[in-house]
Design an enzyme around this catalytic site. Sequence first.
Site, short mmCIF file in Angstrom:
data_model
loop_
_atom_site.label_atom_id
_atom_site.label_comp_id
_atom_site.label_asym_id
_atom_site.label_seq_id
_atom_site.Cartn_x
_atom_site.Cartn_y
_atom_site.Cartn_z
N CYS A 61 0.90 -1.30 -0.01
CA CYS A 61 0.06 -0.01 -0.09
C CYS A 61 0.82 1.40 -0.09
O CYS A 61 0.49 2.32 -0.56
CB CYS A 61 -0.90 0.15 1.26
SG CYS A 61 -1.38 -1.33 2.00
N ASP A 93 -3.58 -2.62 7.55
CA ASP A 93 -4.56 -3.40 7.95
C ASP A 93 -4.35 -4.96 7.67
O ASP A 93 -4.78 -5.71 8.37
CB ASP A 93 -6.12 -3.14 7.73
CG ASP A 93 -6.23 -1.91 8.31
OD1 ASP A 93 -5.42 -1.10 9.26
OD2 ASP A 93 -7.63 -1.37 8.13
N CYS A 134 -2.66 3.23 2.84
CA CYS A 134 -3.60 2.12 3.59
C CYS A 134 -4.80 3.17 4.26
O CYS A 134 -4.73 3.98 4.65
CB CYS A 134 -2.55 1.38 4.37
SG CYS A 134 -3.57 -0.04 4.99
N ASP A 135 -5.56 2.01 4.79
CA ASP A 135 -7.15 2.52 4.92
C ASP A 135 -7.02 3.77 5.92
O ASP A 135 -7.75 4.57 5.59
CB ASP A 135 -7.73 1.32 5.75
CG ASP A 135 -7.77 -0.14 5.07
OD1 ASP A 135 -7.40 0.19 3.66
OD2 ASP A 135 -8.50 -1.06 5.48
N LYS A 136 -6.31 3.69 7.19
CA LYS A 136 -6.83 4.66 8.14
C LYS A 136 -5.84 5.80 7.98
O LYS A 136 -5.86 6.94 8.53
CB LYS A 136 -6.34 4.23 9.72
CG LYS A 136 -6.96 3.09 10.05
CD LYS A 136 -8.47 3.12 9.74
CE LYS A 136 -9.35 1.42 9.79
NZ LYS A 136 -8.57 0.91 8.89
N CYS A 206 -5.29 -2.45 -1.49
CA CYS A 206 -6.22 -3.51 -1.61
C CYS A 206 -7.20 -3.23 -2.93
O CYS A 206 -7.72 -2.14 -2.76
CB CYS A 206 -6.82 -4.09 -0.52
SG CYS A 206 -5.78 -4.72 0.69
N GLU A 456 -10.80 -4.56 13.40
CA GLU A 456 -11.62 -5.22 12.32
C GLU A 456 -11.53 -6.73 12.26
O GLU A 456 -10.79 -7.27 12.97
CB GLU A 456 -10.97 -4.88 10.90
CG GLU A 456 -11.20 -3.40 10.54
CD GLU A 456 -10.51 -2.90 9.19
OE1 GLU A 456 -9.94 -3.92 8.64
OE2 GLU A 456 -10.61 -1.81 9.13
N SER A 482 -13.67 -5.10 7.99
CA SER A 482 -12.86 -4.69 6.82
C SER A 482 -13.72 -4.22 5.66
O SER A 482 -14.81 -4.74 5.67
CB SER A 482 -11.88 -5.73 6.24
OG SER A 482 -11.52 -5.51 4.90
#
Length: 579
Positions: A61, A93, A134-136, A206, A456, A482
């Site tokens: 990521c 994650d 990445c996510d956060k 992702c 998650e 997730s």
Amino acid sequence: MSSAKSNEKKFDKTKLPSRHVSHGPERAPHRSYYYAMGLTSEEISRPFIGVATTWNEAAPCNIALGRQAQAVKRGVNAAGGMPREFTTITVTDGIAMGHQGMKSSLVSREVIADSVELTVRGHCYDALVGLAGCDKSLPGLMMAMVRLNVPSVFMYGGSILPGVFKGRDVTVVDVFEAVGQYAAGKISPDDLTALEQVACPSAGSCGGQYTANTMACVSEAIGLALPGSAGTPAPLESRDQWAVKSGMAVMELLRRNIRPRDIVTRKSLENAAMVVAATGGSTNAGLHLPALAHEAGIDFDLHEVCRIFRATPYLADLKPGGKYNAVDMWRAGGVMAVMKALLDGGYLHGECMTVTGKTIAENLADVQFDESQPVIRSVKNAFSPSGGVVGLTGNLAPQGAIVKVAGMKQLRFVGKARVFDCEEDAFAAVQAKNLNDGDVIVIRYEGPRGGPGMREMLSTTAALYGQGRGEKVALITDGRFSGGTRGFCVGHIGPEAAVGGPIALLRDGDVITLDATSGEISVDVSDAELATRRAAWQPRESDFGAGALWRYAQTVGDAEKGAVTHPGGGKERHMYANV
């Protein structure tokens, strides 16, 4: 005219935050540091632009962000600014999933926002470009931008390319589900090994409409990213062109004094929620949109988000509920195509300002929606009139809960509770097949305070799907899911178990009703019985008595309000941008 005088004409250094570290005879010691790094007096006279990334070697990521930062710096330089690159943390994650490391994930959002704030404050930067993968890290950087309120541009690092396994496109979620298939004897060890080696073939986040791509869509929809910038996959060199443009754009915002709070308004937050709903995005948007609003002093909680979700049509056929990956959406026109479909269908607030200096409607004026592509539908041909994510309320979740319904066939589930006080115990029961069809798995004490960190549950939900039981059981939690989770999985239940919410009072065998059509989440237990159980309930002592997770648990608020850790823009007495 020299370039130094040209820059001085365009940007009055005496009115910018960087004057405190670079202007006037009293700042000679500060300037000596800049000379030590090779800057010239002309370069020191320019506005200082923070270029923040979450680059690291934790996962694919993030690994392209360093390259992209160099391109941003070229754009800043070309437009008369002086870029100052720095990095902050990220917790990826996919690596943190399924073990205690996931407790760090949501906490990292706050650490990212805080660390960027402190870096900008400490060094008096005039504007900010933020890159995240990445996510956060995406909401963390955007939260910092709104909090600081200096001219800012966000850029997503880009999605990973899909892997190919036995002739079909795959993502990391296929690997998580393959763990369940392996446990059920449906695939061989060799197939599991072969799949894990090809599922993630490049740099990037992702590849489905999971949290990273959902928040990338938000960055465009809310107006903090250049239109079209979210779609290009991470490994493509053409993504660097967006980075150069982002660097140039922030200089124009600085020139015009257009700030994040001019862009992030209630209407732009509603636009972002509409795009999440239309794309069947991650339930994590139900946390991150309220948190972004909080930084601007706007009350926009989970209930407001879910109201928009329910009123927005579902348009994009994206994984995990649909057929296509992020790269397919990019080829079909990307976020701009989704927004064009919504705007033409009577949705979106077209008057909202963006980092282009133009409105949403102006940005989309020349976009042509391609009716022939199969990934994104028009409003008149929507998959459903309601969005791919919906909110639930009831006596089991007075503060609300959230579920992704994109791709789900069964929108109502009634079953008996199987109660677990942590994810590890639930995952062990799944792996041991110690569950009955019709059960409602309850995972509690995993909320923001109780976890702490609101983990998650992808390892558990993916294992269920891999075993072929994704539609046969349901799962509810005060934790999170997730963006890759599918099935009847309800998260963000509040109040959480750690503060004695109703989920803490559940017992094995209690009958739970989940209805995504009516918006109900309830337990068939009388108020009197719940009161008796509440009187006997005792809070649990956390395993974390010190450190960052302990500190987070002391300050974090309810999921309903975004799980935030400070009073927000509404209580602000001093705004950094005005120093």
